[in-house]
Write a protein that holds these residues in place. Sequence first.
Motif, PDB file in Angstrom:
ATOM      1  N   ASN A  77       0.796  -1.223   0.000  1.00  0.00           N
ATOM      2  CA  ASN A  77       0.000   0.000   0.000  1.00  0.00           C
ATOM      3  C   ASN A  77       0.828   1.271   0.000  1.00  0.00           C
ATOM      4  N   CYS A  78       2.121   1.180   0.332  1.00  0.00           N
ATOM      5  CA  CYS A  78       2.963   2.385   0.212  1.00  0.00           C
ATOM      6  C   CYS A  78       3.856   2.330  -1.022  1.00  0.00           C
ATOM      7  N   GLY A  79       3.748   1.264  -1.804  1.00  0.00           N
ATOM      8  CA  GLY A  79       4.436   1.222  -3.083  1.00  0.00           C
ATOM      9  C   GLY A  79       5.700   0.396  -3.130  1.00  0.00           C
ATOM     10  N   LEU A  80       6.114  -0.184  -2.018  1.00  0.00           N
ATOM     11  CA  LEU A  80       7.359  -0.953  -2.009  1.00  0.00           C
ATOM     12  C   LEU A  80       7.215  -2.290  -2.727  1.00  0.00           C
ATOM     13  N   LEU A  81       6.003  -2.802  -2.826  1.00  0.00           N
ATOM     14  CA  LEU A  81       5.739  -4.029  -3.561  1.00  0.00           C
ATOM     15  C   LEU A  81       4.775  -3.741  -4.707  1.00  0.00           C
ATOM     16  N   ASP A  82       4.873  -4.552  -5.756  1.00  0.00           N
ATOM     17  CA  ASP A  82       4.023  -4.406  -6.932  1.00  0.00           C
ATOM     18  C   ASP A  82       3.017  -5.552  -6.977  1.00  0.00           C
ATOM     19  N   ALA A  83       1.753  -5.236  -7.154  1.00  0.00           N
ATOM     20  CA  ALA A  83       0.693  -6.249  -7.113  1.00  0.00           C
ATOM     21  C   ALA A  83       0.863  -7.296  -8.205  1.00  0.00           C
ATOM     22  N   ARG A  84       1.235  -6.871  -9.401  1.00  0.00           N
ATOM     23  CA  ARG A  84       1.396  -7.832 -10.496  1.00  0.00           C
ATOM     24  C   ARG A  84       2.539  -8.803 -10.198  1.00  0.00           C
ATOM     25  N   TRP A  85       3.637  -8.276  -9.684  1.00  0.00           N
ATOM     26  CA  TRP A  85       4.786  -9.123  -9.351  1.00  0.00           C
ATOM     27  C   TRP A  85       4.413 -10.135  -8.282  1.00  0.00           C
ATOM     28  N   MET A  86       3.697  -9.694  -7.249  1.00  0.00           N
ATOM     29  CA  MET A  86       3.286 -10.601  -6.185  1.00  0.00           C
ATOM     30  C   MET A  86       2.411 -11.720  -6.727  1.00  0.00           C
ATOM     31  N   CYS A  87       1.425 -11.364  -7.535  1.00  0.00           N
ATOM     32  CA  CYS A  87       0.508 -12.376  -8.069  1.00  0.00           C
ATOM     33  C   CYS A  87       1.238 -13.353  -8.981  1.00  0.00           C
ATOM     34  N   SER A  88       2.174 -12.847  -9.781  1.00  0.00           N
ATOM     35  CA  SER A  88       2.905 -13.740 -10.682  1.00  0.00           C
ATOM     36  C   SER A  88       3.732 -14.740  -9.894  1.00  0.00           C
ATOM     37  N   LYS A  89       4.320 -14.321  -8.777  1.00  0.00           N
ATOM     38  CA  LYS A  89       5.098 -15.235  -7.946  1.00  0.00           C
ATOM     39  C   LYS A  89       4.211 -16.304  -7.308  1.00  0.00           C
ATOM     40  N   VAL A  90       3.012 -15.924  -6.899  1.00  0.00           N
ATOM     41  CA  VAL A  90       2.093 -16.879  -6.291  1.00  0.00           C
ATOM     42  C   VAL A  90       1.631 -17.907  -7.321  1.00  0.00           C
ATOM     43  N   VAL A  91       1.297 -17.453  -8.520  1.00  0.00           N
ATOM     44  CA  VAL A  91       0.873 -18.376  -9.570  1.00  0.00           C
ATOM     45  C   VAL A  91       2.001 -19.344  -9.912  1.00  0.00           C
ATOM     46  N   LEU A  92       3.226 -18.827 -10.012  1.00  0.00           N
ATOM     47  CA  LEU A  92       4.369 -19.686 -10.318  1.00  0.00           C
ATOM     48  C   LEU A  92       4.570 -20.732  -9.221  1.00  0.00           C
ATOM     49  N   ALA A  93       4.436 -20.323  -7.964  1.00  0.00           N
ATOM     50  CA  ALA A  93       4.585 -21.263  -6.854  1.00  0.00           C
ATOM     51  C   ALA A  93       3.523 -22.353  -6.923  1.00  0.00           C
ATOM     52  N   TRP A  94       2.294 -21.978  -7.303  1.00  0.00           N
ATOM     53  CA  TRP A  94       1.233 -22.989  -7.466  1.00  0.00           C
ATOM     54  C   TRP A  94       1.543 -23.926  -8.622  1.00  0.00           C
ATOM     55  N   GLN A  95       1.972 -23.361  -9.750  1.00  0.00           N
ATOM     56  CA  GLN A  95       2.280 -24.182 -10.919  1.00  0.00           C
ATOM     57  C   GLN A  95       3.410 -25.172 -10.642  1.00  0.00           C
ATOM     58  N   GLN A  96       4.336 -24.788  -9.776  1.00  0.00           N
ATOM     59  CA  GLN A  96       5.460 -25.657  -9.437  1.00  0.00           C
ATOM     60  C   GLN A  96       5.127 -26.621  -8.304  1.00  0.00           C
ATOM     61  N   GLY A  97       3.887 -26.561  -7.823  1.00  0.00           N
ATOM     62  CA  GLY A  97       3.464 -27.479  -6.774  1.00  0.00           C
ATOM     63  C   GLY A  97       3.940 -27.114  -5.390  1.00  0.00           C
ATOM     64  N   LEU A  98       4.365 -25.865  -5.202  1.00  0.00           N
ATOM     65  CA  LEU A  98       4.889 -25.435  -3.905  1.00  0.00           C
ATOM     66  C   LEU A  98       3.791 -24.973  -2.960  1.00  0.00           C
ATOM     67  N   VAL A  99       2.655 -24.560  -3.505  1.00  0.00           N
ATOM     68  CA  VAL A  99       1.520 -24.145  -2.674  1.00  0.00           C
ATOM     69  C   VAL A  99       0.248 -24.741  -3.268  1.00  0.00           C
ATOM     70  N   PRO A 100      -0.732 -25.109  -2.450  1.00  0.00           N
ATOM     71  CA  PRO A 100      -1.993 -25.649  -2.972  1.00  0.00           C
ATOM     72  C   PRO A 100      -2.846 -24.556  -3.601  1.00  0.00           C
ATOM     73  N   LEU A 101      -3.798 -24.973  -4.397  1.00  0.00           N
ATOM     74  CA  LEU A 101      -4.629 -24.024  -5.127  1.00  0.00           C
ATOM     75  C   LEU A 101      -5.451 -23.147  -4.198  1.00  0.00           C
TER      76      LEU A 101
END
Length: 507
Positions: free
Chosen positions: A271-295
Motif C-alpha cells: 500500500n505504500c508502493g514498495l511491492l508491486d501487485a502484479r509481481w506478487m501475483c505472478s510469484k504466487v501463480v508460479l509457486a502454485w504451478q510448481q506445486g509449492l503451494v496448494p490451489l
Amino acid sequence: MATLRVILGDQLSPALPTLSQVAEDDWILMAEVQTEAHYCPHHKHKIIVIFSAMRHFAESLRGLGYQLRYIRFDEQVRSLTDAVALALTEIPGLQHILLTEPGEYRVGQEIAGWAGRFNLPVTSLEDSRFLISRAQFSGWAAGKRQLRMEYFYREMRKYTGLLMQDGQPAGGQWNFDSSNRKALPAELTIPAPLSFEPDLVTQEVQALVARHFPTNMGDASQFRLAVSGKQARQAFLHFLTQQLPLFGDYQDAMRIDQPFLFHSVCSIYLNCGLLDARWMCSKVVLAWQQGLVPLNAAEGFIRQIIGWREYVRGLYWLQMPGYKTLNSLNAATALPEFYWHGQTKMRCMQQAIEHTKRYAYSHHIQRLMITGNFALLAGLDVQQVCNWYLAVYADAYEWVELPNTLGMALFADNGILASKPYAASGKYIARMSNYCKHCHYDVNDTTGDNACPFNALYWDFLARNQSQLQTSARLQFSYKNWDMKTDADKQRIRNKAQQLLIQLEQL
C-alpha cells in the motif's frame, strides 16, 4: 518545459508514472509534511515505515541521477501545498507540476487547488500500479443494482488471466473460501514473518517519531518492518515459501499470542508502493504451478489482491465523498478507551488490540470478526471507529480502510459493499480461535454475570435492527432462531445487553 514531479508518501515505486520520461531539467519533490503526519494519531510504526521508506526511496532516486528536493519533517512544512510552494520558490524555471493521482479523496481535493494557487498547469496521471483504472471500475459498476465483490473478482480473473485455464477457473471453481476456514491444530508450528534490524536511516526516523509523537500508539524502539523495495521483496518471498502453503487452510484462524500466523504482513509494503501487485501475483501463480503451494492458498491470496483490494479502491472513488458520512444503523456509542490501551477482560479483544499496539498490525479476521464485530454489535460511533482503524494500522490509507471498516465491518452503508452484516456471537470466536479458553468470560453463557459480552450483544444487535435487516436472505436463519425464543428470554437478553452497553468501559 521544466517540470516539478511530485511523489507522495504512498507512491514509493520505481514504476510510478511520475517517473516516466523525466527530462534533465525536471525536479522531483518528496516531502514529510505536518498535516499528513498529524491528521489522525497514526501509530508510531506507521509513521516510521512511511518516513524511512520515503528517505530510502529518495536515496535510490538520487543514485539514479535525478534532481530531487526532499523536505524533512523537521523543516516544519505544513502541507503538500506548502511543500510545492517552497520548491517553486527555491528552483527557478519550473513551468509545470506533474504527479500520479493520489489514493485519498482528501489529498485529491488539496491538489485540485494547485493550478489556481500556482498559476501553472497541473497534470495528474492515472495510477497504473493498480490493475484497473477508476474509469474501468465505474464502467463495470454502471447499471448494476448491487456491486458484489465476488462477481467483480471473476471479471478480474478473466481480465488478468490469473489462475485461468482454457477460459475457466483453475480447479473448476472461482472461490475456495469454503476450504479456508479450518481450525488451527494445537501442535502446528507457526513460522514468523521476516523482520529487519533498523539501519541508520531508520534509527534517525525512530528518534524523530519518539520525539515528535510521544503519545501516539506504539513503541518506536520495537520497529522491525521493511523500509525498502529490496527488503519488502525479501519479506514477500519469505512469506511465499514459509507461510503461503498453509495460508489457504488457516487464513481465518486465530491463536493466542500469535499475531501473524500464516498471513504475509505485506499489505503494509504494497500500500505504500514498495511491492508491486502484479509481481506478487505472478510469484504466487508460479509457486502454485510448481506445486509449492496448494490451489486454495494461491486463490485465497490472489483474491485479496485482485479482488478485494481493487474492489474497495474502485468503490471508494465511486462513492466518495458521501460514503464517508454514511451511518445506516445509526450507531452512535462512543468508542471505548480500551480500543487504545487494550486493557479489557475480553481475551479476544485484548489480543487483537495488543497485537495492534505492538506491531501496527492485526490480520483481517481479527479486524473484521473481533474489533470490527464488537464495534458493530455495540453500535459504536462509525466515524470514531473508522478513525481508529485509519490511525492504528500501518497499511491503512483511507481508500482501503474506509470501505473495509464502514462497509464491511460496520454495515454503515446499508449493503453497498457487503451482502449482510458480519455479526457473530462468541460461538464464532470459540470455533476459530483458542481465545475463549483463556478468557475471563464464559462463551457458553449469554445472560449470566460472567457471560461472554458478544452473545447478548449479538442478539440485541439483531433485535434493535430487525425492521431494517430482517428482509436479508442471509439473516433469515438468525432471525428464525431469535423468533423461537420466549418473550421472557428475549427480555433477559436485551436487559443484559443494555447492562453491557452501560458498563462498556469496564468490560
